[in-house]
Design an enzyme around this catalytic site. Structure first.
Site, PDB file in Angstrom:
ATOM      1  N   HIS A 295       0.852  -1.198   0.000  1.00 52.65           N
ATOM      2  CA  HIS A 295       0.000   0.000   0.000  1.00 52.65           C
ATOM      3  C   HIS A 295       0.879   1.236   0.000  1.00 52.65           C
ATOM      4  CE1 HIS A 295      -3.172   2.818   1.068  1.00 52.65           C
ATOM      5  NE2 HIS A 295      -3.991   1.901   0.626  1.00 52.65           N
ATOM      6  N   ASP A 351      -7.952  -5.472   0.102  1.00 52.20           N
ATOM      7  CA  ASP A 351      -8.427  -6.270  -1.028  1.00 52.20           C
ATOM      8  C   ASP A 351      -8.020  -7.733  -0.938  1.00 52.20           C
ATOM      9  OD1 ASP A 351      -9.847  -4.362  -2.453  1.00 52.20           O
ATOM     10  OD2 ASP A 351      -7.986  -3.438  -3.134  1.00 52.20           O
TER      11      ASP A 351
HETATM   12  N1  CMC Z   1       4.192  -7.489  -4.754  1.00 53.89           N
HETATM   13  C1  CMC Z   1       5.531  -7.467  -4.937  1.00 53.89           C
HETATM   14  N2  CMC Z   1       6.288  -6.338  -4.831  1.00 53.89           N
HETATM   15  C2  CMC Z   1       5.644  -5.193  -4.520  1.00 53.89           C
HETATM   16  C3  CMC Z   1       4.250  -5.160  -4.305  1.00 53.89           C
HETATM   17  C4  CMC Z   1       3.521  -6.368  -4.430  1.00 53.89           C
HETATM   18  N3  CMC Z   1       2.204  -6.376  -4.252  1.00 53.89           N
HETATM   19  N4  CMC Z   1       3.884  -3.888  -4.023  1.00 53.89           N
HETATM   20  C5  CMC Z   1       4.989  -3.144  -4.048  1.00 53.89           C
HETATM   21  N5  CMC Z   1       6.060  -3.941  -4.338  1.00 53.89           N
HETATM   22  C6  CMC Z   1       7.472  -3.528  -4.416  1.00 53.89           C
HETATM   23  C7  CMC Z   1       7.794  -2.865  -5.754  1.00 53.89           C
HETATM   24  O1  CMC Z   1       8.211  -3.807  -6.712  1.00 53.89           O
HETATM   25  C8  CMC Z   1       8.880  -1.907  -5.349  1.00 53.89           C
HETATM   26  O2  CMC Z   1      10.081  -2.664  -5.201  1.00 53.89           O
HETATM   27  P1  CMC Z   1      11.539  -2.000  -5.451  1.00 53.89           P
HETATM   28  O3  CMC Z   1      11.591  -0.766  -4.574  1.00 53.89           O
HETATM   29  O4  CMC Z   1      12.510  -3.074  -5.054  1.00 53.89           O
HETATM   30  O5  CMC Z   1      11.568  -1.660  -6.921  1.00 53.89           O
HETATM   31  C9  CMC Z   1       8.472  -1.452  -3.945  1.00 53.89           C
HETATM   32  O6  CMC Z   1       7.665  -2.528  -3.419  1.00 53.89           O
HETATM   33  C10 CMC Z   1       7.647  -0.174  -3.921  1.00 53.89           C
HETATM   34  O7  CMC Z   1       6.599  -0.324  -4.857  1.00 53.89           O
HETATM   35  P2  CMC Z   1       5.813   0.911  -5.482  1.00 53.89           P
HETATM   36  O8  CMC Z   1       5.009   0.441  -6.648  1.00 53.89           O
HETATM   37  O9  CMC Z   1       6.773   2.050  -5.688  1.00 53.89           O
HETATM   38  O10 CMC Z   1       4.874   1.301  -4.264  1.00 53.89           O
HETATM   39  P3  CMC Z   1       3.639   2.210  -4.355  1.00 53.89           P
HETATM   40  O11 CMC Z   1       3.445   2.789  -3.025  1.00 53.89           O
HETATM   41  O12 CMC Z   1       3.754   3.181  -5.493  1.00 53.89           O
HETATM   42  O13 CMC Z   1       2.446   1.192  -4.753  1.00 53.89           O
HETATM   43  C11 CMC Z   1       0.629  -0.295  -4.670  1.00 53.89           C
HETATM   44  C12 CMC Z   1       1.435   0.775  -3.916  1.00 53.89           C
HETATM   45  C13 CMC Z   1      -0.633  -0.598  -3.859  1.00 53.89           C
HETATM   46  C14 CMC Z   1       0.214   0.225  -6.046  1.00 53.89           C
HETATM   47  C15 CMC Z   1       1.502  -1.577  -4.809  1.00 53.89           C
HETATM   48  O14 CMC Z   1       1.867  -2.057  -3.535  1.00 53.89           O
HETATM   49  C16 CMC Z   1       0.794  -2.676  -5.602  1.00 53.89           C
HETATM   50  O15 CMC Z   1       0.852  -2.662  -6.835  1.00 53.89           O
HETATM   51  N6  CMC Z   1       0.108  -3.638  -4.896  1.00 53.89           N
HETATM   52  C17 CMC Z   1      -0.650  -4.660  -5.569  1.00 53.89           C
HETATM   53  C18 CMC Z   1      -1.997  -4.103  -5.985  1.00 53.89           C
HETATM   54  C19 CMC Z   1      -2.938  -3.905  -4.804  1.00 53.89           C
HETATM   55  O16 CMC Z   1      -3.101  -4.787  -3.972  1.00 53.89           O
HETATM   56  N7  CMC Z   1      -3.608  -2.732  -4.769  1.00 53.89           N
HETATM   57  C20 CMC Z   1      -4.615  -2.430  -3.762  1.00 53.89           C
HETATM   58  C21 CMC Z   1      -4.239  -1.275  -2.897  1.00 53.89           C
HETATM   59  S1  CMC Z   1      -5.289  -1.180  -1.444  1.00 53.89           S
HETATM   60  C22 CMC Z   1      -6.844  -0.777  -2.027  1.00 53.89           C
HETATM   61  C23 CMC Z   1      -6.908   0.631  -2.463  1.00 53.89           C
HETATM   62  O17 CMC Z   1      -6.725   1.528  -1.642  1.00 53.89           O
HETATM   63  O18 CMC Z   1      -7.174   0.840  -3.648  1.00 53.89           O
END
Ligand code: CMC
Length: 409
Positions: A295, A351
């Site tokens: 998140h 989720d």
């Molecule tokens: N699985 C594997 N690696 C992950 C995941 C994951 N679910 N989420 C983040 N990472 C890693 C990502 O690869 C990155 O690694 P590195 O720094 O080594 O390159 C690091 O964590 C930071 O990721 P980010 O994409 O920069 O983080 P963010 O804060 O921009 O993204 C997120 C948050 C929710 C989009 C992301 O965690 C994700 O894609 N999760 C899966 C989708 C999901 O479950 N979304 C629902 C969110 S909760 C409901 C809502 O509020 O909508």
């Protein structure tokens, strides 16, 4: 107001700092005197509005609606009270709740053209796309708009269950359930479930849906709420701003994650394949991510995920979907023990278990996000009302231009 110095190679500025009631202080850059911008790709560090609706402490796993912890609200209040709290700032008294409920019933109908519009949509349509189409149709109809913003917000939250039920039924090639709009015998959640399933729901189902709606109702400046605020700031009508928010919610990085998470669990299928998927999620060569994990704000457990997990235990006790439920906690445990997930502070989000719960309650995978949209409409409308009251100026950020310099043809 404190002052700090922000220095660059040649410049030094004094900027005021605002103390927040809770959480991080805010550097006020509104009076920044010179011609350069702050770069914050993805707006990770940018506060773009003031709001009194919701507070999240991502490091402590704290979520407050108007100051009240989400766990307590889920335990003690029905969704109508949560709606009132978010929209108007305080929990209702029995008198204000009665008049609010009356208004929800008064506005509980949609124009006939919504039903005819459905007949022109392909049966294979995604429920989120159908919902978007219906909301856009209402945006086109000026007779649906009301001058009083409070009444407008109540009308929208009252209409949304009908639109969501219609979207889901159309995607399942089922005819709409017509309910007498003057029938006030069913409350907000039971009426929605009746329109969705065509039968009076059990008390157990109503309680579970009530909690699902409360858990998803609001989450400060997430992508869809931010989208609603950007579009609302242009003065577009409330339905049009709502359509923009629904569009943003649909994506798998946001509300679409519940559908993607269920697809992922179905693909993994058995516990022996968990290590393979954990490795895929960690690999930088593989775009796969563990859906329902991670998140932008929570760097510890998402408190909504804990309530949802307990709900999953209750709901699944009497259901057939148990293999998936055995798989989900095993995958969660394996991920939480893995150094990659530990060092990246990745925990299950709301989720992760919400799809399993919804499936057990009879919702199809591709319709999960419409339930999220139904719940979040209250949050969206609370922000829309806040913007109307605050007279928010148009939101118009700048960019870091990296294209070609001026050139001749
Ligand atoms: N699985 C594997 N690696 C992950 C995941 C994951 N679910 N989420 C983040 N990472 C890693 C990502 O690869 C990155 O690694 P590195 O720094 O080594 O390159 C690091 O964590 C930071 O990721 P980010 O994409 O920069 O983080 P963010 O804060 O921009 O993204 C997120 C948050 C929710 C989009 C992301 O965690 C994700 O894609 N999760 C899966 C989708 C999901 O479950 N979304 C629902 C969110 S909760 C409901 C809502 O509020 O909508």
């Amino acid at each position: 107001m404190n002052q700090i110095n922000a220095t660059s190679d040649q410049m030094c500025f004094e900027l005021p700092i605002f103390q927040a009631n809770l959480g991080n202080s805010v550097l006020d850059a509104s009076g920044f005197p010179v011609d350069f911008y702050f770069q914050d790709i993805g707006l990770k560090h940018t506060s773009f509005c003031q709001s009194a609706i919701c507070y999240i402490d991502g490091s402590k796993g704290l979520l407050l609606y108007r100051g009240y912890p989400i766990e307590e609200l889920c335990k003690h209040f029905q969704f109508e009270s949560i709606m009132y709290l978010l929209l108007f700032g305080e929990l209702p008294t029995s008198r204000t709740l009665k008049s609010f409920t009356k208004k929800l019933i008064k506005y509980r109908h949609i124009p006939d053209y919504c039903y005819s519009l459905l007949e022109h949509l392909p049966e294979s349509s995604h429920p989120m796309g159908i919902l978007l189409t219906l909301v856009s149709a209402l945006a086109a109809d000026s007779s649906q708009s009301l001058d009083d913003p409070d009444e407008m917000a109540i009308r929208i939250v009252a209409q949304m269950p009908i639109l969501v039920a219609l979207s889901q039924r159309h995607a399942r090639t089922l005819k709409p359930v017509h309910q007498d709009s003057n029938d006030d015998s069913l409350g907000y959640v039971p009426d929605f479930l009746f329109r969705l399933f065509g039968q009076i729901p059990t008390e157990h189902t109503v309680t579970a849906f009530d909690q699902i709606l409360t858990l998803h109702a609001e989450h400060e400046q997430n992508a869809s709420t931010c989208t609603l605020r950007v579009s609302g700031s242009t003065g577009t009508n409330a339905y049009a701003a709502l359509a923009a928010a629904i569009t943003a919610l649909w994506g798998p990085a946001h509300g679409g994650a519940n559908e993607a998470c269920m697809q992922m669990l179905e693909a993994i299928k058995t516990c022996d394949r968990i290590p393979e998927y954990i490795e895929k999620a960690k690999s930088k060569e593989d775009p796969f991510r563990l859906m329902g994990f991670g998140h932008r704000v929570y760097r510890s457990r998402d408190p909504r995920a804990d309530v949802m997990k307990s709900l999953a235990k209750e709901v699944l006790d009497s259901k057939q979907d148990k293999p998936l439920f055995r798989l989900a906690p095993s995958l969660e445990k394996r991920a939480l023990e893995d150094p990659y997930f530990i060092s990246h502070q990745l925990y299950p989000n709301v989720d992760y278990y919400s799809g399993i719960v919804q499936r057990a309650l009879g919702i199809e995978n591709n319709a999960f996000t419409t339930i999220f949209a139904l719940a979040r409409t209250t949050g969206w409308m609370s922000h829309w009302l806040e913007m109307m009251r605050d007279k928010t100026p148009i939101i118009r950020p700048r960019q870091h231009y990296i294209g070609p310099r001026k050139r001749s043809l």
